[in-house]
Enzyme design. Structure first.
Site, PDB file in Angstrom:
ATOM      1  N   LYS A  30       6.079  11.080   3.364  1.00 38.79           N
ATOM      2  CA  LYS A  30       5.619  10.198   4.441  1.00 38.79           C
ATOM      3  C   LYS A  30       6.528  10.277   5.681  1.00 38.79           C
ATOM      4  O   LYS A  30       7.665  10.756   5.594  1.00 38.79           O
ATOM      5  CB  LYS A  30       5.525   8.767   3.904  1.00 38.79           C
ATOM      6  CG  LYS A  30       4.494   8.615   2.764  1.00 38.79           C
ATOM      7  CD  LYS A  30       4.348   7.162   2.332  1.00 38.79           C
ATOM      8  CE  LYS A  30       3.303   7.009   1.226  1.00 38.79           C
ATOM      9  NZ  LYS A  30       3.054   5.587   0.879  1.00 38.79           N
ATOM     10  N   TYR A  46      -6.699   6.238   3.358  1.00 35.87           N
ATOM     11  CA  TYR A  46      -6.355   5.001   2.649  1.00 35.87           C
ATOM     12  C   TYR A  46      -7.491   3.972   2.704  1.00 35.87           C
ATOM     13  O   TYR A  46      -7.235   2.765   2.568  1.00 35.87           O
ATOM     14  CB  TYR A  46      -5.058   4.407   3.211  1.00 35.87           C
ATOM     15  CG  TYR A  46      -3.794   5.074   2.679  1.00 35.87           C
ATOM     16  CD1 TYR A  46      -3.414   4.924   1.335  1.00 35.87           C
ATOM     17  CD2 TYR A  46      -2.968   5.839   3.493  1.00 35.87           C
ATOM     18  CE1 TYR A  46      -2.261   5.511   0.840  1.00 35.87           C
ATOM     19  CE2 TYR A  46      -1.798   6.436   3.002  1.00 35.87           C
ATOM     20  CZ  TYR A  46      -1.455   6.262   1.675  1.00 35.87           C
ATOM     21  OH  TYR A  46      -0.307   6.841   1.178  1.00 35.87           O
ATOM     22  N   ASN A  93       7.717   3.942   2.072  1.00 34.92           N
ATOM     23  CA  ASN A  93       8.249   4.293   0.755  1.00 34.92           C
ATOM     24  C   ASN A  93       8.286   5.782   0.442  1.00 34.92           C
ATOM     25  O   ASN A  93       8.138   6.196  -0.702  1.00 34.92           O
ATOM     26  CB  ASN A  93       7.538   3.485  -0.337  1.00 34.92           C
ATOM     27  CG  ASN A  93       6.044   3.724  -0.351  1.00 34.92           C
ATOM     28  OD1 ASN A  93       5.550   4.570   0.385  1.00 34.92           O
ATOM     29  ND2 ASN A  93       5.324   2.999  -1.184  1.00 34.92           N
ATOM     30  N   HIS A 152       3.837   9.690  -1.234  1.00 38.14           N
ATOM     31  CA  HIS A 152       2.569   9.268  -1.831  1.00 38.14           C
ATOM     32  C   HIS A 152       2.357  10.092  -3.087  1.00 38.14           C
ATOM     33  O   HIS A 152       2.719  11.261  -3.132  1.00 38.14           O
ATOM     34  CB  HIS A 152       1.410   9.535  -0.868  1.00 38.14           C
ATOM     35  CG  HIS A 152       0.059   9.516  -1.526  1.00 38.14           C
ATOM     36  ND1 HIS A 152      -0.585   8.343  -1.836  1.00 38.14           N
ATOM     37  CD2 HIS A 152      -0.731  10.520  -1.983  1.00 38.14           C
ATOM     38  CE1 HIS A 152      -1.735   8.636  -2.448  1.00 38.14           C
ATOM     39  NE2 HIS A 152      -1.850   9.949  -2.535  1.00 38.14           N
ATOM     40  N   GLU A 175      -8.219  14.048  -2.866  1.00 44.41           N
ATOM     41  CA  GLU A 175      -7.169  14.063  -1.837  1.00 44.41           C
ATOM     42  C   GLU A 175      -6.734  15.491  -1.508  1.00 44.41           C
ATOM     43  O   GLU A 175      -6.458  15.806  -0.340  1.00 44.41           O
ATOM     44  CB  GLU A 175      -5.978  13.217  -2.312  1.00 44.41           C
ATOM     45  CG  GLU A 175      -6.343  11.738  -2.396  1.00 44.41           C
ATOM     46  CD  GLU A 175      -5.259  10.865  -3.025  1.00 44.41           C
ATOM     47  OE1 GLU A 175      -4.154  11.358  -3.335  1.00 44.41           O
ATOM     48  OE2 GLU A 175      -5.532   9.650  -3.208  1.00 44.41           O
TER      49      GLU A 175
HETATM   50  P1  ATP Z   1       0.697   5.609  -2.648  1.00 50.60           P
HETATM   51  O1  ATP Z   1      -0.797   5.454  -2.804  1.00 50.60           O
HETATM   52  O2  ATP Z   1       1.134   5.787  -1.206  1.00 50.60           O
HETATM   53  O3  ATP Z   1       1.257   6.665  -3.552  1.00 50.60           O
HETATM   54  P2  ATP Z   1       1.112   3.461  -4.468  1.00 50.60           P
HETATM   55  O4  ATP Z   1      -0.007   4.077  -5.233  1.00 50.60           O
HETATM   56  O5  ATP Z   1       2.420   3.308  -5.175  1.00 50.60           O
HETATM   57  O6  ATP Z   1       1.402   4.265  -3.143  1.00 50.60           O
HETATM   58  P3  ATP Z   1      -0.752   1.589  -3.371  1.00 50.60           P
HETATM   59  O7  ATP Z   1      -1.028   0.263  -3.983  1.00 50.60           O
HETATM   60  O8  ATP Z   1      -1.760   2.676  -3.523  1.00 50.60           O
HETATM   61  O9  ATP Z   1       0.686   2.064  -3.883  1.00 50.60           O
HETATM   62  O10 ATP Z   1      -0.476   1.332  -1.821  1.00 50.60           O
HETATM   63  C1  ATP Z   1      -0.573   2.390  -0.881  1.00 50.60           C
HETATM   64  C2  ATP Z   1       0.537   2.274   0.139  1.00 50.60           C
HETATM   65  O11 ATP Z   1       0.325   1.095   0.912  1.00 50.60           O
HETATM   66  C3  ATP Z   1       1.936   2.095  -0.448  1.00 50.60           C
HETATM   67  O12 ATP Z   1       2.552   3.282  -0.835  1.00 50.60           O
HETATM   68  C4  ATP Z   1       2.655   1.444   0.718  1.00 50.60           C
HETATM   69  O13 ATP Z   1       3.012   2.440   1.695  1.00 50.60           O
HETATM   70  C5  ATP Z   1       1.584   0.542   1.284  1.00 50.60           C
HETATM   71  N1  ATP Z   1       1.704  -0.797   0.702  1.00 50.60           N
HETATM   72  C6  ATP Z   1       1.346  -1.193  -0.532  1.00 50.60           C
HETATM   73  N2  ATP Z   1       1.601  -2.494  -0.739  1.00 50.60           N
HETATM   74  C7  ATP Z   1       2.152  -2.938   0.424  1.00 50.60           C
HETATM   75  C8  ATP Z   1       2.625  -4.207   0.882  1.00 50.60           C
HETATM   76  N3  ATP Z   1       2.604  -5.270   0.088  1.00 50.60           N
HETATM   77  N4  ATP Z   1       3.125  -4.285   2.134  1.00 50.60           N
HETATM   78  C9  ATP Z   1       3.143  -3.198   2.955  1.00 50.60           C
HETATM   79  N5  ATP Z   1       2.698  -1.981   2.589  1.00 50.60           N
HETATM   80  C10 ATP Z   1       2.213  -1.849   1.353  1.00 50.60           C
HETATM   81 MG    MG Z   2      -1.878   4.576  -4.353  1.00 49.16          MG
END
Ligand code: ATP
Ligand code: MG
Length: 140
Positions: free
Chosen positions: A11, A51, A114, A117, A128
């Site tokens: 990211k 997303y 974070n 992804h 994806e």
């Molecule tokens: P990713 O899909 O990016 O691998 P993930 O599967 O661990 O992450 P998801 O629940 O799919 O988590 O959320 C997608 C992304 O949205 C997260 O990686 C983060 O960047 C963002 N995100 C998720 N929860 C929050 C939150 N509470 N506040 C801000 N951003 C968030």
């Molecule tokens: Mg995710």
């Protein structure tokens, strides 16, 4: 394509902080083979589409803005049990909860920014991967 692929993005936060090389080394060190990779930048429209499942979540706007804020590295990875093993390697969404040694524990700064992804299912990994790469851009 086999079920043993996953899709990842390094990211914008991790790219900006200069962690591309270290993150790719962790990925290779954990036994993943890179079968497609590009350095690119998502438009806000593309990030929103990627997303879209999170459209109703309160952080959607922030997420789209962040994911389109700078270049990313997109890649397709191959390994036995790729999706689950990669999620183990990256750690929990919130870096404060990510296990020691995971990519997010090492390089993420917050739940929003974070570092990486990881696809969450074989089906989404394929969707994806095709979102970012043509079949002719993947080499096993
Ligand atoms: P990713 O899909 O990016 O691998 P993930 O599967 O661990 O992450 P998801 O629940 O799919 O988590 O959320 C997608 C992304 O949205 C997260 O990686 C983060 O960047 C963002 N995100 C998720 N929860 C929050 C939150 N509470 N506040 C801000 N951003 C968030
Ligand atoms: Mg995710």
């Amino acid at each position: 394509m086999s079920g043993n692929i996953t899709f990842t993005m390094i990211k914008p936060d991790a790219v900006k902080a200069g962690h591309i090389g270290n993150i790719l080394a962790k990925i290779n060190g954990a036994g993943f083979q890179i079968i497609a990779m590009k350095y690119t930048k998502l438009s806000a429209e593309k990030a929103g589409e990627f997303y879209a499942v999170h459209k109703e979540r309160p952080f959607y706007g922030e997420l789209v803005e962040f994911m389109s804020s700078g270049p990313i590295v997109a890649a397709v990875l191959k390994k036995e049990n790729a999706v689950a093993d990669f999620r183990e390697l990256i750690g929990a969404t919130n870096p404060a909860e990510a296990k020691e040694g995971t990519i997010r524990a090492l390089y993420a700064t917050s739940i929003g920014e974070n570092a990486v992804h990881g696809a969450d299912s074989d089906e989404n990994a394929r969707i994806e991967a095709s979102f970012h790469f043509a079949g002719t851009e993947m080499f096993e």
